[in-house]
Scaffold this motif. Structure first.
Motif, short mmCIF file in Angstrom:
data_model
loop_
_atom_site.label_atom_id
_atom_site.label_comp_id
_atom_site.label_asym_id
_atom_site.label_seq_id
_atom_site.Cartn_x
_atom_site.Cartn_y
_atom_site.Cartn_z
N ARG A 1 -5.75 -34.85 1.70
CA ARG A 1 -6.48 -33.73 1.91
C ARG A 1 -7.92 -34.44 1.51
NH1 ARG A 1 -3.06 -28.90 -0.78
NH2 ARG A 1 -1.40 -28.48 0.59
N ARG A 2 -8.12 -35.08 0.36
CA ARG A 2 -9.31 -35.65 -0.11
C ARG A 2 -9.95 -36.64 1.38
NH1 ARG A 2 -7.65 -37.60 -5.99
NH2 ARG A 2 -7.50 -35.49 -6.99
N PHE A 3 -8.85 -37.35 1.82
CA PHE A 3 -9.14 -38.08 2.93
C PHE A 3 -9.71 -37.41 4.11
CE2 PHE A 3 -8.21 -40.58 6.86
CZ PHE A 3 -8.86 -41.71 6.67
N VAL A 4 -8.80 -36.22 4.53
CA VAL A 4 -9.45 -35.49 5.64
C VAL A 4 -10.85 -34.88 5.24
CG1 VAL A 4 -8.93 -33.61 6.91
CG2 VAL A 4 -7.27 -35.17 6.34
N THR A 5 -10.84 -34.34 4.13
CA THR A 5 -12.14 -33.84 3.69
C THR A 5 -13.46 -34.74 3.69
OG1 THR A 5 -10.84 -32.14 2.27
CG2 THR A 5 -13.67 -32.38 1.89
N THR A 6 -13.09 -35.98 3.21
CA THR A 6 -14.07 -36.75 3.16
C THR A 6 -14.36 -37.40 4.66
OG1 THR A 6 -13.36 -37.87 0.98
CG2 THR A 6 -14.66 -39.22 2.39
N SER B 1 -13.97 -35.58 7.52
CA SER B 1 -14.78 -34.61 7.82
C SER B 1 -16.12 -34.42 7.34
CB SER B 1 -14.01 -33.22 7.53
OG SER B 1 -12.64 -33.09 7.99
N LEU B 2 -16.54 -34.57 6.12
CA LEU B 2 -17.77 -34.70 5.72
C LEU B 2 -18.49 -35.67 6.28
CD1 LEU B 2 -19.81 -33.53 3.60
CD2 LEU B 2 -19.07 -34.70 2.05
N VAL C 1 -22.60 -37.50 9.96
CA VAL C 1 -22.81 -38.43 11.12
C VAL C 1 -23.37 -37.60 12.27
CG1 VAL C 1 -21.89 -40.19 12.76
CG2 VAL C 1 -21.17 -40.39 10.43
N PHE C 2 -22.85 -36.37 12.51
CA PHE C 2 -23.03 -35.53 13.54
C PHE C 2 -24.57 -35.05 13.31
CE2 PHE C 2 -23.52 -31.12 14.82
CZ PHE C 2 -23.66 -31.31 16.06
N LEU C 3 -24.91 -34.79 12.01
CA LEU C 3 -26.22 -34.23 11.87
C LEU C 3 -27.12 -35.22 11.96
CD1 LEU C 3 -25.60 -31.99 8.61
CD2 LEU C 3 -25.99 -31.29 10.70
N ILE C 4 -26.81 -36.54 11.52
CA ILE C 4 -27.76 -37.59 11.68
C ILE C 4 -27.93 -37.94 13.36
CG2 ILE C 4 -28.13 -40.05 11.20
CD1 ILE C 4 -26.59 -39.76 8.46
N GLY C 5 -27.09 -37.88 13.75
CA GLY C 5 -26.92 -37.95 15.11
C GLY C 5 -27.85 -36.99 16.13
N MET C 6 -27.53 -35.73 15.63
CA MET C 6 -28.39 -34.76 16.10
C MET C 6 -29.89 -34.66 15.79
SD MET C 6 -26.62 -32.51 17.86
CE MET C 6 -27.73 -31.27 18.04
N ALA C 7 -30.06 -35.21 14.37
CA ALA C 7 -31.63 -35.54 14.03
C ALA C 7 -32.29 -36.45 14.93
CB ALA C 7 -31.56 -35.77 12.61
#
Length: 249
Positions: free
Chosen positions: A103-108, A110-111, A116-122
């Protein structure tokens, strides 16, 4: 390894030796249960037998995961020193730590993916702004030029593709402004010539009116002289045809 160590003790039915092997196995903190069954399918020794019953360990004949997904179950045969099957060992290992870690791995992940998505969008937004801002400026300049303001020019901020496009756009506007000024000069010249010619025609018309008025006056004067003359007067064509006579005639 546990099944191998239990083999001699189970063959000799040495319960204390079996318990000693189990104590060693219990040092594994993930061990959920341990069951030792003899060849008569009787439980000889056990650790957390209730947890084993809850997972229905006796059905397990090989590696598997419990229905609730929390226990990893293993079944191994126990052999005697003569390599004869004398029992079965059932082990269950808790997957709680793995589940939590997963779960920690999935959360990490996902985060990180979200970042990366936010950086890509920016980056896309910044790149889009970097490209579209000069284009919007050129569109604004083009609209101003279309409304008649020939002083506007596109801003050349860099010598990249957009800068080259802006430079070409400005050259086109310069050529258009030069042609527009030439057209204005021609229009002004034509307007001047039209005004001058109009004035000349007006003067000619007035002069003609004056001449026509004078001619009409002379005509009336001559007509009066002819009409009032006591002498008979007539006008003929070259062929002798009479076209006009006075009263005296």
């Amino acid at each position: 390894m546990t099944a191998y160590n239990i083999g001699p003790a189970l063959f000799l039915e040495d319960i204390e030796a079996i318990q000693a092997v189990i104590r060693v196995a219990r040092q594994n903190q993930d061990l959920a249960y341990l069951i030792v069954v003899n060849d008569s399918n009787q439980v000889v020794a056990a650790f957390n037998p209730k947890d084993a019953e809850a997972t229905r360990f006796f059905v397990t004949k090989s590696n598997s995961v419990s229905r609730d997904g929390k226990i990893y179950q293993l079944a191994r045969p126990i052999y005697s020193p003569t390599n004869k099957p004398i029992g079965q060992l059932y082990l269950g290992f808790s997957l709680e730590e793995i589940i939590i870690e997963n779960r920690r791995f999935v959360t990490t992940v996902s985060l990180i993916s979200f970042l990366v998505f936010l950086i890509g969008m920016a980056a896309v937004f910044g790149f889009s702004t970097l490209i579209t801002k000069p284009l919007r400026q050129m569109v604004k300049t083009a609209k101003a030029i279309a409304n008649g303001d020939m002083t506007k020019r596109a801003v050349v901020s860099a010598q990249d593709e957009i800068g080259i496009l802006a430079t070409a756009f400005n050259q086109m506007v310069d050529n258009l402004a030069s042609a527009y000024r030439s057209l204005e000069d021609v229009n002004h010249y034509l307007e001047k010539r039209v005004a001058e010619r109009t004035n000349e025609l007006r003067q000619e018309i007035e002069q003609r009116k004056k001449i026509e008025g004078a001619l009409r006056g002379k005509e009336e004067e001559l007509r009066s002289l002819f009409e009032l003359s006591k002498a008979p007067i007539y006008i003929t064509t070259k062929e002798g045809g009479i076209v006009w006579v006075n009263e005296a005639f």
